[in-house]
Enzyme design. Structure first.
Site, PDB file in Angstrom:
ATOM      1  N   GLU A 130      34.601  42.894  43.281  1.00  0.00           N
ATOM      2  CA  GLU A 130      34.413  42.832  44.740  1.00  0.00           C
ATOM      3  C   GLU A 130      35.501  41.974  45.362  1.00  0.00           C
ATOM      4  O   GLU A 130      35.971  41.001  44.766  1.00  0.00           O
ATOM      5  CB  GLU A 130      33.022  42.293  45.069  1.00  0.00           C
ATOM      6  CG  GLU A 130      32.660  40.955  44.422  1.00  0.00           C
ATOM      7  CD  GLU A 130      33.134  39.750  45.214  1.00  0.00           C
ATOM      8  OE1 GLU A 130      33.521  39.917  46.388  1.00  0.00           O
ATOM      9  OE2 GLU A 130      33.131  38.650  44.649  1.00  0.00           O
ATOM     10  N   LEU A 167      40.685  37.637  39.366  1.00  0.00           N
ATOM     11  CA  LEU A 167      40.954  36.206  39.236  1.00  0.00           C
ATOM     12  C   LEU A 167      42.236  35.842  39.968  1.00  0.00           C
ATOM     13  O   LEU A 167      42.310  34.819  40.660  1.00  0.00           O
ATOM     14  CB  LEU A 167      41.064  35.819  37.753  1.00  0.00           C
ATOM     15  CG  LEU A 167      39.811  35.984  36.890  1.00  0.00           C
ATOM     16  CD1 LEU A 167      40.110  35.565  35.454  1.00  0.00           C
ATOM     17  CD2 LEU A 167      38.655  35.168  37.443  1.00  0.00           C
ATOM     18  N   CYS A 223      33.633  31.552  44.756  1.00  0.00           N
ATOM     19  CA  CYS A 223      34.645  32.135  43.866  1.00  0.00           C
ATOM     20  C   CYS A 223      35.877  31.279  43.603  1.00  0.00           C
ATOM     21  O   CYS A 223      36.320  31.174  42.463  1.00  0.00           O
ATOM     22  CB  CYS A 223      35.097  33.479  44.425  1.00  0.00           C
ATOM     23  SG  CYS A 223      33.830  34.755  44.358  1.00  0.00           S
TER      24      CYS A 223
END
Length: 476
Positions: free
Chosen positions: A157, A217, A272
């Protein structure tokens, strides 16, 4: 009818499944979670998360082709496609503690899928996971498959809280990674066909599994890096008399840089950024890439420095002591238009102020009292673990903190104000009224640079705004 099961009814799983249901009325979508309270909230008129536009999407689809359930096994068994959007928090103990991702919940989901599957499935990684997680999941599923075939896809996402529904409805890209085998390519095309209901084909990118996992990432690391970079410049601006918003504007006009993520602030937060960078650091270290790990560590160190610098500015400005003084904290969510407080800068700033014995009066328009108090009671590795594993609220926290219902109550009789979330309502408050009801001298510490410092000074406030030339009082 194709059936989709989404495991995990949180900030990613709930909105993502709701939009798929909205755009694909011929697909039955069920969101499952082991938390009865969370599922009950999704089935009520008071959703467990706040996100602009989410309520309307859920109301259009719920009971038609969108359902929420705690019967995980049943819906896993019936599904053709399974999205897994469970927590991948940072490990709190053991090998890689404080850096590596804890895949306990992902492994548990994989074992449930293996146990209940009686037909072939496409299993999709929606959570942010370390590179090569799919390989580990494949092994669990294969060794427990009972003859069932699984294809694993990575579909990370790229949502920003506060604009998640818009991001889902009009994504700048959809990334799908899969095995480079005929079966893997067929699975990719199946998922691509779902998104093609509303996403233009040229915005759907396909890669191998490992590139997709690493891209997520890298995406968060690059965005966090930009924030830390402009925050580093904000400290230089204050030292030299420059204006960080003017520096940001000049940078934004460079077409090679652009304008996004160039607003200086008290620091980045959210579920995140820090978690993914720490994961990246751990992966680099595990592969012997010490210099790469050190580079990405600095992004987090700069973020921590910015929060620490803010607290020190508050204390030093107020005669080097805030012991027993009331400090109003406006905003606790990590950004506006969300109720999410995971890794919000407000936690560290409030803890820093409490460490100097300040009395805090906190107001946020969307974050509950219970959530704020639990956040202030947690240590740095508990925040993304289930509530039942988190510590209880300490009496000491209760003594120093009051959660109030509006900004005027928060600021009444306060010595200073800290603006920690950029909620629009904070820009239009009656600051003359606030000033009249505060202790004097009255301080404003704008950690988001959203207020008109000039007008506040005309009223009589002493003002500190991130990255702006210092108030004469603060230079003294």
């Amino acid at each position: 009818m194709v059936k989709i099961c989404g495991i995990g009814a949180g900030y990613v799983g709930g909105p993502t499944m709701a939009v798929i249901a909205l755009k694909c009325p011929s697909i039955e979508v069920t969101v499952v979670d082991i938390s009865q309270s969370r599922i009950s909230a999704w089935n009520s008129d008071h959703l467990p998360i706040y996100e602009p536009g989410l309520q309307e999407v859920v109301q259009k689809c719920k009971g038609k082709n969108l359902f929420f359930s705690t019967d995980v096994g049943k819906h896993v068994s019936e599904a053709d496609i399974i999205f897994v959007a469970v927590n991948t928090p940072t490990k709190s103990r053991g090998l890689g503690a404080g850096k590596a991702a804890d895949l306990t919940y992902w492994e548990s989901a994989a074992r449930v899928i293996a146990e209940w599957s009686k037909s072939n499935k496409i299993v999709i990684e929606k959570s942010t996971v370390p590179v090569r997680t799919a390989e580990a999941i494949e092994r669990i599923l294969t060794h427990n498959s009972n003859g069932v075939s699984f294809q694993i896809l990575s579909n990370p996402e790229f949502l920003s809280e506060g604009t998640a529904i818009e991001d889902l409805l009009n994504p700048d890209r959809v990334l799908i990674g899969g095995r480079q085998t005929p079966e893997g390519q067929m699975a990719i095309q199946t998922l691509k066909g779902i998104y093609a209901h509303w996403v233009p084909e040229d915005k759907i990118i396909t890669t191998n599994l490992w590139s997709s996992e690493l891209s997520k990432l890298a995406d968060n690391a690059f965005l966090a890096q930009r924030i830390s970079s402009i925050n580093a410049m904000s400290a230089l601006c204050e030292a030299t008399g420059a204006e960080v918003s003017e520096v940001s504007h000049a940078l934004s006009k460079n077409s090679k840089i652009g304008s996004r993520f160039l607003n200086a602030s008290v620091g980045f937060g959210g579920s995140c950024f820090q978690k993914d960078i720490l994961n990246l650091v751990y992966i680099a270290e595990s592969n012997g890439l010490a210099e790469v790990a050190s580079y990405w560590k600095q992004v987090i160190q700069m973020n921590d420095y910015q929060k620490d610098r803010f607290v020190k500015r508050v204390v030093s400005s107020m005669f080097n002591t805030i012991s027993g003084k009331k400090i109003a904290v406006l905003g606790f969510a990590f950004k506006k238009d969300t109720s999410d407080t995971r890794k919000t800068p407000a936690i560290d700033v409030c803890k820093g102020l409490m460490g100097d014995d300040a009395c805090l009066s906190i107001y946020d328009p969307k974050v509950s009292e219970d959530q704020i108090l639990r956040d202030l009671a947690m240590d740095s590795v508990e925040w993304d673990h289930p509530v039942h594993l988190q510590r209880k609220i300490s009496p000491n926290t209760m003594k120093q903190v009051r959660i109030v219902k509006d900004a005027y109550e928060a600021t009444k009789d306060a010595h200073g104000i800290c603006v920690l979330t950029e909620w629009d309502e904070f820009k239009t408050l009656d600051y003359q009224r606030i000033f009249d009801n505060m202790q004097k001298p009255a301080f404003v510490f704008d950690g988001r640079s959203i207020l008109n410092a000039g007008k506040l000074r005309e009223i009589g406030f002493i003002v500190y705004s991130i990255g702006k030339p210092l108030d004469p009082w603060l230079r003294a």
